[in-house]
Design a protein around this motif. Structure first.
Motif, short mmCIF file in Angstrom:
data_model
loop_
_atom_site.label_atom_id
_atom_site.label_comp_id
_atom_site.label_asym_id
_atom_site.label_seq_id
_atom_site.Cartn_x
_atom_site.Cartn_y
_atom_site.Cartn_z
N PHE A 69 10.04 -16.31 -12.89
CA PHE A 69 9.84 -17.73 -12.62
C PHE A 69 9.18 -17.81 -11.25
CE2 PHE A 69 11.14 -21.50 -10.38
CZ PHE A 69 10.70 -22.47 -11.26
N GLN A 78 1.48 -16.72 -11.59
CA GLN A 78 2.62 -17.65 -11.57
C GLN A 78 3.32 -17.71 -12.93
OE1 GLN A 78 3.88 -20.14 -9.37
NE2 GLN A 78 3.71 -22.14 -10.35
N HIS A 79 4.64 -17.63 -12.89
CA HIS A 79 5.52 -17.77 -14.06
C HIS A 79 5.35 -16.66 -15.11
CE1 HIS A 79 7.03 -21.43 -12.39
NE2 HIS A 79 6.23 -22.30 -12.98
N ARG A 83 4.01 -16.95 -21.20
CA ARG A 83 3.39 -18.22 -21.62
C ARG A 83 1.88 -18.09 -21.80
NH1 ARG A 83 2.79 -22.26 -16.46
NH2 ARG A 83 1.91 -20.77 -14.99
N HIS A 157 10.71 -23.85 -19.40
CA HIS A 157 10.10 -24.84 -18.50
C HIS A 157 9.86 -26.15 -19.25
CE1 HIS A 157 7.26 -26.60 -15.71
NE2 HIS A 157 7.11 -25.49 -14.99
N TYR A 159 9.30 -29.92 -20.46
CA TYR A 159 8.69 -31.19 -20.03
C TYR A 159 9.20 -32.29 -20.95
CZ TYR A 159 4.82 -28.62 -17.62
OH TYR A 159 4.04 -27.82 -16.81
N ASN A 181 11.48 -26.41 -3.08
CA ASN A 181 10.14 -25.80 -3.10
C ASN A 181 9.08 -26.76 -2.57
OD1 ASN A 181 8.49 -23.60 -3.59
ND2 ASN A 181 8.08 -24.18 -5.70
N ASP A 202 10.53 -30.72 -6.46
CA ASP A 202 10.35 -29.34 -6.93
C ASP A 202 11.53 -28.52 -6.40
OD1 ASP A 202 9.48 -26.91 -7.81
OD2 ASP A 202 7.52 -26.97 -6.82
N VAL A 230 15.83 -26.19 -12.70
CA VAL A 230 14.70 -26.57 -11.86
C VAL A 230 14.28 -27.98 -12.25
CG1 VAL A 230 12.31 -26.02 -11.23
CG2 VAL A 230 13.96 -24.17 -11.68
N TRP A 232 11.27 -30.80 -11.63
CA TRP A 232 9.89 -30.83 -11.10
C TRP A 232 9.15 -32.06 -11.58
CZ3 TRP A 232 4.96 -29.37 -13.71
CH2 TRP A 232 3.89 -29.32 -12.80
N LEU A 242 -4.24 -30.82 -10.73
CA LEU A 242 -4.02 -30.03 -11.95
C LEU A 242 -5.20 -30.22 -12.89
CD1 LEU A 242 -0.23 -30.83 -12.71
CD2 LEU A 242 -1.17 -28.71 -11.72
C1 BG6 Z 1 7.66 -25.52 -11.66
C2 BG6 Z 1 7.64 -25.00 -10.26
O1 BG6 Z 1 8.65 -24.88 -12.37
O2 BG6 Z 1 6.41 -25.27 -12.27
C3 BG6 Z 1 6.51 -25.69 -9.49
O3 BG6 Z 1 8.88 -25.21 -9.63
C4 BG6 Z 1 5.20 -25.50 -10.22
O4 BG6 Z 1 6.43 -25.18 -8.18
C5 BG6 Z 1 5.37 -25.98 -11.65
O5 BG6 Z 1 4.20 -26.23 -9.56
C6 BG6 Z 1 4.12 -25.84 -12.51
O6 BG6 Z 1 3.61 -24.56 -12.46
P1 BG6 Z 1 2.27 -24.23 -13.22
O7 BG6 Z 1 1.98 -22.78 -12.91
O8 BG6 Z 1 2.52 -24.46 -14.67
O9 BG6 Z 1 1.22 -25.17 -12.68
#
Ligand code: BG6
Length: 282
Positions: A69, A78-79, A83, A157, A159, A181, A202, A230, A232, A242
């Motif tokens: 994560f 990232q992450h 995914r 993660h 949404y 964060n 965050d 988490v 966010w 984005l």
């Molecule tokens: C969240 C993080 O889980 O994911 C954030 O805590 C991050 O810091 C967000 O911005 C989205 O990440 P990504 O890589 O999907 O843009």
């Protein structure tokens, strides 16, 4: 009412559950991209500009963050890779009247990229719509190395749709420590009865309860094997940066992401770890 069932068209799995409940899973990332409850109300946010062609992680639904994560501790991006890669549909069927899909991911050249986390593993994601139209997502991680432990962090993660993020609240986190964060990962204590979204949020809440209420999303999130939560929302400025979300869509979702982060899990060769979430409409 449509009959409960399962279909797979090569890139997406569709589950039809009780009442008007449905779920869609893209094989890219094994990302659950939609879940409607028994009344047919869509509960997961999916960005209308999300890439669904495998060129990027899907912005919305429930991406799987693994083997990390956050930024590149184990894998360069990232992450993590889960995914970003196509998963295999292992089975899809009606089981005891419940539609269920099982997707898997194993090691490959891509998962070994960077050489830091060059392990053999099996990830298995189980998605099911329960008798009340609730969504169950289970994940297991198996260490398939001949010898040698590995460690990982993990998040589902998620949404969620909200009609107005500034009226949404996450209830049940008062008194918990969290890493902020949006403020240099400082450790803080939650003083409020409910987490509101009046700006960028965050945070990683440590040892979050196994059930939290998302007011404004009409959902209770239950979790097992994922100690953190988490929360966010990028708010205005960060959403504009984005590439795969319309500028105004920060108002339309909250992320509540059951996670295993502090500390990372360690698995011996041959061992497995299982975790799950259940999403219930209220
Ligand atoms: C969240 C993080 O889980 O994911 C954030 O805590 C991050 O810091 C967000 O911005 C989205 O990440 P990504 O890589 O999907 O843009």
């Amino acid at each position: 009412m449509p009959s409960p069932g399962y279909t797979f068209n090569g890139s997406t799995v569709e589950l039809q559950g009780p009442g008007l409940s449905t779920a869609t899973i893209h094989t890219h990332g094994a990302t659950v991209t939609a879940w409607s409850d028994a009344t047919g109300t869509p509960r997961l946010y999916l960005s209308p500009t999300a890439a669904l062609d495998g060129s990027a992680p899907i912005r919305g639904g429930i991406p799987v963050c693994f083997p990390q994560f956050g930024p590149g501790a184990r894998w360069p991006k990232q992450h993590g890779f889960a995914r970003r890669l196509p998963w295999t549909v292992e089975t899809g069927a009606m089981e005891s009247g419940v539609p269920r899909a099982v997707l898997t991911l194993e090691e490959s050249e891509q998962t070994k990229e960077g050489g830091v986390w060059a392990h053999c593993f099996l990830l298995r994601l189980v998605v099911e719509i329960g008798a009340g139209g609730q969504l169950l997502v289970g994940i297991s991680v198996e260490n398939r190395n001949e010898v040698g432990a590995f460690d990982f962090t993990l998040a589902l993660h998620s949404y969620f749709n909200v009609t107005d993020v500034e009226k949404a609240k996450i209830v049940g986190l008062k008194g918990l420590s969290y890493r902020d964060n949006a403020d240099g990962l400082k450790e803080k204590t939650e003083e409020d009865e409910a987490v509101a979204f009046a700006g960028e949020v965050d945070r990683c809440y440590i040892g979050a309860p196994n059930s939290v209420l998302l007011e404004g999303a009409g959902v209770v999130v239950e979790k097992e094997g994922l100690p953190e939560l988490v929360t966010w929302n990028p708010y205005k400025e960060k959403t504009a940066a984005l590439p795969d979300m319309p500028d105004g869509d920060w108002q339309k979702f909250v992320c509540a992401e059951p996670a295993l982060v502090y500390p990372a899990a360690s698995l011996e060769a041959g061992a497995s770890y299982s975790a799950s979430i259940t999403l219930r409409a209220i």
